[in-house]
Design an enzyme around this catalytic site. Structure first.
Site, PDB file in Angstrom:
ATOM      1  CG  HIS A  72      -1.687   1.255   1.437  1.00 25.18           C
ATOM      2  ND1 HIS A  72      -3.005   1.380   1.066  1.00 25.18           N
ATOM      3  CD2 HIS A  72      -1.331   2.463   1.957  1.00 25.18           C
ATOM      4  CE1 HIS A  72      -3.441   2.612   1.370  1.00 25.18           C
ATOM      5  NE2 HIS A  72      -2.438   3.288   1.901  1.00 25.18           N
ATOM      6  CD  GLU A  73       1.947   3.457   3.768  1.00 25.66           C
ATOM      7  OE1 GLU A  73       2.208   4.588   3.306  1.00 25.66           O
ATOM      8  OE2 GLU A  73       0.899   3.221   4.405  1.00 25.66           O
ATOM      9  CG  HIS A  97       0.517   6.424  -0.462  1.00 27.98           C
ATOM     10  ND1 HIS A  97      -0.658   6.859  -1.042  1.00 27.98           N
ATOM     11  CD2 HIS A  97       0.156   5.868   0.724  1.00 27.98           C
ATOM     12  CE1 HIS A  97      -1.678   6.578  -0.235  1.00 27.98           C
ATOM     13  NE2 HIS A  97      -1.222   5.967   0.842  1.00 27.98           N
ATOM     14  CG  HIS A 137      -5.644   6.766   0.979  1.00 24.18           C
ATOM     15  ND1 HIS A 137      -5.515   7.537   2.111  1.00 24.18           N
ATOM     16  CD2 HIS A 137      -4.683   5.817   1.065  1.00 24.18           C
ATOM     17  CE1 HIS A 137      -4.513   7.080   2.832  1.00 24.18           C
ATOM     18  NE2 HIS A 137      -3.985   6.042   2.230  1.00 24.18           N
TER      19      HIS A 137
END
Lengths: 87, 389
Positions: free
Chosen positions: B125-126, B129, B135
């Protein structure tokens, strides 16, 4: 403390307001300009309601504008620290 | 980022890496996990994104690297402190801010276990970014902000794939491929018209009633979904009485009026009727814009008017004084992948921006601010894709 409420209940409500206010601010739902100078720095109610609605909409839950159980439960989930609303 | 609450999807932060071969380094390891295990989980987390794109991720032991990874507690030097167990698990910086990823070492990080917090899932997930994804409001997407527990059958959601491919394109080497959402304009019938012999146009624009027209010489063509409409071409002077041929550029503004440019002059039309005493000098109606422009469009990204000439472009804002800022003109190369000396530009009904040069065209992705990565790639032949040849 207010005369007609139980102190423990008041403690909880105040803590909740801070906790969820910080949450909404941290993840981009409450902008820095939300404070109303004419009220000595307090949030306008519609700003607060809209912030909750925005969060509820983003999270895909019922958009009530209220800090209901479902909303608070979602806010208590572990999550990523990056804002949801990115300019 | 869709604003319609009925349409949920990924969000692009707005920046991305310009190179696809990225490096990373784990500058500070978590206290409670074996370093070798952490190396493997981090590599696996990156591979989630390289599976669907041409991105590659190479670990390095020393700087400089693109993405630095650290496990930290509380305040750790970036002004965004962690908060102990639970709450915030990690955060990462978008490419424009460096791309680094930090993980809260107060969490009980685990690998392949239902206990604690799964390192692989949070790291994947990170890194989304770190690559430029914000998101998603799609609950099942990896890029949704909440951690909902260990998933032993984890896979990227289609929303995540669409997001990362919007930034970096589909994988071109062997491996998983995902068809893009955009349906290409394909011709159904073979049509013989002048544009099939020479697809270079003078100008292209959409009218207030949603029709798309291509101008070439003294003639104009109305375009359908995938070809030239029947009965075309027609003379420009018949379609827009008073308008000459060999138009340089045209666009319809949000006031519903269509503006045509030729040489040092411009005309304004309301539908097919000239809207006042025209032509007028460009210098009078569009102060700051040069004569003999190549193309113009009203860009969907911000609603401003863009003029292109040679290697440069100007941005015109009718609501500002002056309407063209002193920082213009700027190089067309700012529009990544768009060539110089274009013939036409169009904001099309599908939301994409198109640029035309000679007999080819480019599809521009307003979100990534670059020519779209697609298969077949751009530029594509205009005759086949637009004129039904």
């Amino acid at each position: 403390y207010p005369k007609r409420l139980n102190k423990g209940d008041v403690d909880k409500e105040i803590a909740k307001a801070f906790q969820y206010g910080i949450y909404l601010s941290q993840f981009g739902y409450l902008p820095a300009s939300a404070r109303n100078p004419s009220n000595g720095g307090l949030l306008q109610e519609e700003t607060w309601t809209k912030a909750i609605q925005d969060f509820q909409g983003f999270a895909g839950i019922n958009v009530t504008g209220e800090l209901d159980e479902e909303t608070m439960e979602l806010m208590s989930l572990p999550r990523c620290g990056v804002k949801d609303k990115v300019g | 980022f869709g604003t319609d609450s009925r349409s949920k999807r990924y969000a692009l932060q707005g920046s991305r890496w310009k190179v696809k071969a990225l490096t990373y380094r784990i500058a500070k390891y978590p206290k409670r996990l074996n370093k070798g295990d952490v190396d493997k989980e981090i590599a696996k987390a990156f591979s989630v994104w390289s599976e669907y794109t041409d991105l590659t991720f190479t670990p390095k032991r020393t700087n400089p690297v693109h993405i630095e990874i650290r496990f930290e507690e509380n305040e750790h030097g970036d002004g965004d402190p962690f908060d102990g167990p639970g709450g915030t698990l990690a955060h990462a910086y978008f490419p424009v801010y460096g791309g680094d990823a930090h993980f809260d070492d107060a969490e009980y990080w685990t690998i392949g276990s239902t206990r604690g917090t799964n390192l692989f899932q949070v790291a994947a997930h990170e890194f989304g970014h770190s690559l430029g994804l914000s998101h998603s409001d799609v609950r099942s997407a990896l890029m949704a902000p909440f951690y909902r527990g260990y998933d032993p059958h984890f896979r990227l959601d289609s929303d995540d794939v669409q997001g990362i491919q919007a930034l970096y394109g589909r994988k071109t080497s062997s491996g998983a491929t995902t068809p893009t959402k955009t349906t290409p304009r394909t011709s159904v019938n073979t049509v013989n018209n002048e544009l099939c012999k020479d697809a270079k146009i003078d100008a292209i624009f959409s009218s207030a009633d949603g029709m798309t027209y291509a101008f070439k010489g003294d003639m104009y063509y109305r375009l359908t979904e995938n070809a030239v409409a029947e009965g075309y071409p027609k003379r420009i002077s018949e379609g827009w009485p008073g308008l000459p041929g060999n138009i340089d550029a045209a666009f319809t503004y949000k006031n519903g009026k269509t503006y045509f440019f030729q040489g040092s002059k411009y005309w304004r039309y309301n539908g097919r009727q000239v809207d006042g005493d025209y032509p007028k000098p460009i210098s009078e109606g569009f102060t700051g814009i040069p004569d003999n422009i190549d193309a113009a469009l009203v860009w969907g990204g911000n609603g401003k008017i863009y003029f292109y000439k040679g290697t440069r472009f100007w941005r015109f804002d009718p609501l500002k004084r002056p309407p063209v800022k002193s920082t213009y003109p700027k190089p067309i190369s700012n529009w990544e992948g768009v060539p110089n000396n274009i013939d036409g530009a169009l904001q099309y009904t599908n939301g994409y921006t198109y640029f035309f040069k000679d007999n080819k065209y480019y599809r521009f992705n307003d979100r990534t601010f670059s020519v779209d990565a697609a298969d077949p790639p751009f530029p594509r032949p205009t005759a086949h894709w637009w004129f039904g040849c």
